[in-house]
Design an enzyme around this catalytic site. Sequence first.
Site, PDB file in Angstrom:
ATOM      1  CE1 TYR A 142     -38.279  19.305  21.232  1.00 47.76           C
ATOM      2  CE2 TYR A 142     -36.035  19.075  21.986  1.00 47.76           C
ATOM      3  CZ  TYR A 142     -36.940  19.302  20.965  1.00 47.76           C
ATOM      4  OH  TYR A 142     -36.488  19.530  19.690  1.00 47.76           O
ATOM      5  CE  LYS A 192     -39.752  32.921  15.489  1.00 45.27           C
ATOM      6  NZ  LYS A 192     -39.677  33.596  14.168  1.00 45.27           N
ATOM      7  CG  ASP A 224     -36.912  33.709  12.360  1.00 46.26           C
ATOM      8  OD1 ASP A 224     -36.369  34.322  13.300  1.00 46.26           O
ATOM      9  OD2 ASP A 224     -37.861  34.177  11.713  1.00 46.26           O
ATOM     10  CG  ASP A 248     -32.993  19.004  18.900  1.00 43.35           C
ATOM     11  OD1 ASP A 248     -31.940  18.478  18.492  1.00 43.35           O
ATOM     12  OD2 ASP A 248     -34.051  18.371  19.065  1.00 43.35           O
ATOM     13  CG  ASP A 252     -28.821  18.136  14.668  1.00 45.29           C
ATOM     14  OD1 ASP A 252     -27.942  17.998  15.554  1.00 45.29           O
ATOM     15  OD2 ASP A 252     -29.700  17.294  14.443  1.00 45.29           O
TER      16      ASP A 252
END
Length: 367
Positions: A142, A192, A224, A248, A252
């Site tokens: 980001y 990852k 993942d 993020d 959620d």
Amino acid sequence: MANPSLLILAGDGIGPEVMSEVKRIITWLGDKRDLHIDVEEDLVGGAAYDVHGTPLADSTMARAQEVDAVLLGAVGGPKYDVLDFSVKPERGLLRLRKEMDLYANLRPAQCFDALADFSSLKKDLVSGLDILIVRELTSGVYFGEPRGIHEENGTRVGINTQRYTEHEIERGARAAFELAMKRDKKLCSMEKANVMESGILWRDVVTEVHADYPEVELSHMYADNGAMQLVRAPKQFDVIYTDNLFGDILSDCAAMLTGSLGMLPSASLGAPMANGRPKAMYEPVHGSAPDIAGTGKANPCACILSLAMALRYSYDAGVEATRLENAVETVLAQGVRTGDLMQKTGGKAASTAEMGDAIIAALTASL
Ligand code: NAD
């Protein structure tokens, strides 16, 4: 010793409504528990823009740097959607996070038994769930450079860059290990490393920091797979440490395990201050809910549970934090519900103030 200090920035929409209930609990703590918190209030978001023409005045920013903790309600609303990006309400929130250098975002996902039916998963998978996601908040994709959209050979190209320094990974890892030490001493780091160099560095640095926390059981998981495991068997986790982007998404995802947005607190922590406690801002995960603002329907629990986190992490008042969390649990078990928690149970919804009344009654009954 001086009283601990708190800067309340209630913000917009339902922010001031849920914050009213928090202020009643702060008064209760002073009256009944001799825990006196010096509260100051100021403006943020649209409320600050209306007065100062900016979503966060410099004087407010300066106070935020000085106090023991900041408690923020919510910012934003349709009235401000037309504003220039540079003065949108959310910029106030981002400025606080950036200038206070709040690099560790803590998102607990705790399932209150009385609300287990609200989870998108089967009750037995989430009943008693208590996990904590620590998301690196100030770096990663980001923020990384280069970024932007440009044209190459007649076609547009969008670019973002995942970039992490050792230092950035390490300080967040230390925060996560410290938190794990106070909980079930299990930490799962997610990245990852199979396809990203930043993931390889992440795994290396977290493993190095582990040497200072031998009591904590460390595991590594590809993010993942982490997402899959969170919905397959979430109770296998205690603390999860992950980067800004994965955090993020994963936080959620974990939020839905617990049911309602109106129940989710968060904390963002930075470097230790002179008193040894971290710079900190606490806030509910939900936004300003313009659809119900001003109707007395807002659930104050997320903001009240954010105060509980402040008691634990900024005021060394873990006993009072647990008392407050237990009071919320008791009230839910009694069947007191705001409208957002009513879909499946029916009955009459409690107002914001009635929820506050019930929590204060449960606090008093706990003495
Ligand atoms: P939202 O979280 O405000 O609302 C989503 C839905 O959940 C709405 O139906 C709302 O009524 C409900 N809801 C949220 N909190 C609730 C509570 N405590 N009690 C009962 N119901 C609750 O998200 P949104 O609608 O996408 O955004 C509204 C505004 O809030 C926008 O301006 C957005 O930019 C802003 N926002 C701010 C923050 C923040 O301040 N941290 C976070 C998210 C969104």
